[in-house]
Design a protein around this motif. Structure first.
Motif, PDB file in Angstrom:
ATOM      1  N   LEU A   1       0.829  -1.203   0.000  1.00 47.00           N
ATOM      2  CA  LEU A   1       0.000   0.000   0.000  1.00 47.00           C
ATOM      3  C   LEU A   1       0.858   1.245   0.000  1.00 47.00           C
ATOM      4  CD1 LEU A   1       0.061   1.274   3.108  1.00 47.00           C
ATOM      5  CD2 LEU A   1      -1.524  -0.578   3.526  1.00 47.00           C
ATOM      6  N   THR A   2       0.213   2.340  -0.343  1.00 48.35           N
ATOM      7  CA  THR A   2       0.854   3.651  -0.344  1.00 48.35           C
ATOM      8  C   THR A   2       0.168   4.507   0.711  1.00 48.35           C
ATOM      9  OG1 THR A   2       1.324   3.475  -2.704  1.00 48.35           O
ATOM     10  CG2 THR A   2       1.401   5.681  -1.743  1.00 48.35           C
ATOM     11  N   LEU A   3       0.982   5.152   1.542  1.00 51.38           N
ATOM     12  CA  LEU A   3       0.473   6.059   2.569  1.00 51.38           C
ATOM     13  C   LEU A   3       0.810   7.498   2.213  1.00 51.38           C
ATOM     14  CD1 LEU A   3       1.385   4.408   5.996  1.00 51.38           C
ATOM     15  CD2 LEU A   3      -0.875   4.672   4.979  1.00 51.38           C
ATOM     16  N   ASP A   4      -0.151   8.383   2.406  1.00 51.45           N
ATOM     17  CA  ASP A   4       0.054   9.815   2.239  1.00 51.45           C
ATOM     18  C   ASP A   4      -0.635  10.499   3.414  1.00 51.45           C
ATOM     19  OD1 ASP A   4       0.500  12.394   1.401  1.00 51.45           O
ATOM     20  OD2 ASP A   4      -0.813  12.281  -0.351  1.00 51.45           O
ATOM     21  N   ASP A   5       0.154  11.050   4.329  1.00 51.80           N
ATOM     22  CA  ASP A   5      -0.361  11.693   5.535  1.00 51.80           C
ATOM     23  C   ASP A   5      -1.246  10.740   6.350  1.00 51.80           C
ATOM     24  OD1 ASP A   5      -0.507  13.821   7.327  1.00 51.80           O
ATOM     25  OD2 ASP A   5      -2.320  14.633   6.385  1.00 51.80           O
ATOM     26  N   GLY A   6      -0.837   9.459   6.417  1.00 48.45           N
ATOM     27  CA  GLY A   6      -1.562   8.467   7.195  1.00 48.45           C
ATOM     28  C   GLY A   6      -2.774   7.877   6.507  1.00 48.45           C
ATOM     29  N   VAL A   7      -3.025   8.301   5.259  1.00 49.69           N
ATOM     30  CA  VAL A   7      -4.174   7.825   4.501  1.00 49.69           C
ATOM     31  C   VAL A   7      -3.711   6.831   3.448  1.00 49.69           C
ATOM     32  CG1 VAL A   7      -6.048   8.514   2.932  1.00 49.69           C
ATOM     33  CG2 VAL A   7      -5.448   9.960   4.879  1.00 49.69           C
ATOM     34  N   ILE A   8      -4.428   5.720   3.334  1.00 48.20           N
ATOM     35  CA  ILE A   8      -4.120   4.716   2.312  1.00 48.20           C
ATOM     36  C   ILE A   8      -4.633   5.236   0.973  1.00 48.20           C
ATOM     37  CG2 ILE A   8      -4.541   2.356   1.524  1.00 48.20           C
ATOM     38  CD1 ILE A   8      -5.018   1.622   4.518  1.00 48.20           C
ATOM     39  N   THR A   9      -3.714   5.505   0.063  1.00 50.61           N
ATOM     40  CA  THR A   9      -4.115   6.044  -1.241  1.00 50.61           C
ATOM     41  C   THR A   9      -4.134   4.969  -2.324  1.00 50.61           C
ATOM     42  OG1 THR A   9      -1.845   6.694  -1.740  1.00 50.61           O
ATOM     43  CG2 THR A   9      -3.268   8.351  -0.692  1.00 50.61           C
ATOM     44  N   ASP A  10      -3.466   3.856  -2.074  1.00 53.06           N
ATOM     45  CA  ASP A  10      -3.439   2.757  -3.035  1.00 53.06           C
ATOM     46  C   ASP A  10      -3.162   1.471  -2.265  1.00 53.06           C
ATOM     47  OD1 ASP A  10      -3.499   1.688  -5.724  1.00 53.06           O
ATOM     48  OD2 ASP A  10      -1.331   1.439  -5.574  1.00 53.06           O
ATOM     49  N   VAL A  11      -3.809   0.391  -2.659  1.00 49.52           N
ATOM     50  CA  VAL A  11      -3.583  -0.895  -1.997  1.00 49.52           C
ATOM     51  C   VAL A  11      -3.647  -2.014  -3.020  1.00 49.52           C
ATOM     52  CG1 VAL A  11      -6.009  -1.302  -1.388  1.00 49.52           C
ATOM     53  CG2 VAL A  11      -4.204  -2.352  -0.027  1.00 49.52           C
ATOM     54  N   ASP A  12      -2.794  -3.002  -2.827  1.00 50.09           N
ATOM     55  CA  ASP A  12      -2.781  -4.180  -3.682  1.00 50.09           C
ATOM     56  C   ASP A  12      -2.622  -5.398  -2.774  1.00 50.09           C
ATOM     57  OD1 ASP A  12      -2.673  -5.525  -6.290  1.00 50.09           O
ATOM     58  OD2 ASP A  12      -0.600  -5.976  -5.728  1.00 50.09           O
ATOM     59  N   VAL A  13      -3.452  -6.402  -2.985  1.00 46.53           N
ATOM     60  CA  VAL A  13      -3.388  -7.628  -2.199  1.00 46.53           C
ATOM     61  C   VAL A  13      -2.938  -8.747  -3.118  1.00 46.53           C
ATOM     62  CG1 VAL A  13      -4.716  -9.265  -0.816  1.00 46.53           C
ATOM     63  CG2 VAL A  13      -5.201  -6.819  -0.647  1.00 46.53           C
ATOM     64  N   ASP A  14      -1.919  -9.482  -2.674  1.00 41.31           N
ATOM     65  CA  ASP A  14      -1.321 -10.566  -3.463  1.00 41.31           C
ATOM     66  C   ASP A  14      -1.653 -11.917  -2.829  1.00 41.31           C
ATOM     67  OD1 ASP A  14       0.275 -12.006  -5.255  1.00 41.31           O
ATOM     68  OD2 ASP A  14       2.086 -11.682  -4.065  1.00 41.31           O
ATOM     69  N   PRO A  15      -2.573 -12.678  -3.438  1.00 39.86           N
ATOM     70  CA  PRO A  15      -2.906 -14.002  -2.902  1.00 39.86           C
ATOM     71  C   PRO A  15      -1.697 -14.934  -2.942  1.00 39.86           C
ATOM     72  CG  PRO A  15      -4.584 -13.264  -4.447  1.00 39.86           C
ATOM     73  CD  PRO A  15      -3.418 -12.320  -4.574  1.00 39.86           C
TER      74      PRO A  15
END
Length: 150
Positions: A78-92
């Motif tokens: 994931l990508t954090l910007d000021d404590g906010v998740i701006t992008d997430v990817d889950v890899d099974p």
């Protein structure tokens, strides 16, 4: 007349009880994704850091989350910007066909649930019919919080 009213009330209460039990036992794979947050405004846009929340360094983070009794895991980036998740990817990571199916459906549902939320507010429960995979996601999120707060 009072006897008839009592019978109607009893029947209505029985129907309501059975409906509640059946709804609670439902395990449809098409169940809506659910998540919990530390605030009651889970759908609201982030409004800044609350007192007591940790500070996190902006950036890209990855961790594997463990769950279950059979050494199951799932990758989270994931990508954090000021404590906010701006992008997430889950890899099974599953190799079993059934587990892989749950992880893939979970992975597809997660971005809508967590992107735009503060990392401290995110804790997933049952998502896309999966009740175990969210535990792995939450474990990975804990590892990412620890890394990002250093």
């Amino acid at each position: 007349m009072a006897h008839l009213n009592r019978r109607i009330l009893t029947a209505a209460m029985t129907v309501a009880s059975v409906t509640a039990v059946l709804a609670g036992c439902s395990s449809s794979d098409d169940a809506a994704p659910t998540s919990t947050t530390s605030t009651s405004e889970s759908a609201a846009a982030p409004t800044g850091k609350s007192a007591g929340e940790r500070s996190y360094a902006d950036g890209d983070y990855s961790a594997d989350g463990e769950y279950g009794t059979q050494d199951s895991s799932i990758g989270v980036s994931l990508t954090l910007d000021d404590g906010v998740i701006t992008d997430v990817d889950v890899d099974p990571h599953a190799t079993d066909e059934t587990s892989l199916d749950y992880q893939e459906r979970f992975a597809a549902a997660v971005p809508e649930l967590v992107e735009g939320k503060r990392i401290d507010e995110v804790r997933l429960e049952r998502v896309a019919g999966s009740s175990g995979t969210p535990d792995g996601f939450n474990d990975a999120l804990t590892k990412i919080r620890d890394e990002a707060s250093r």
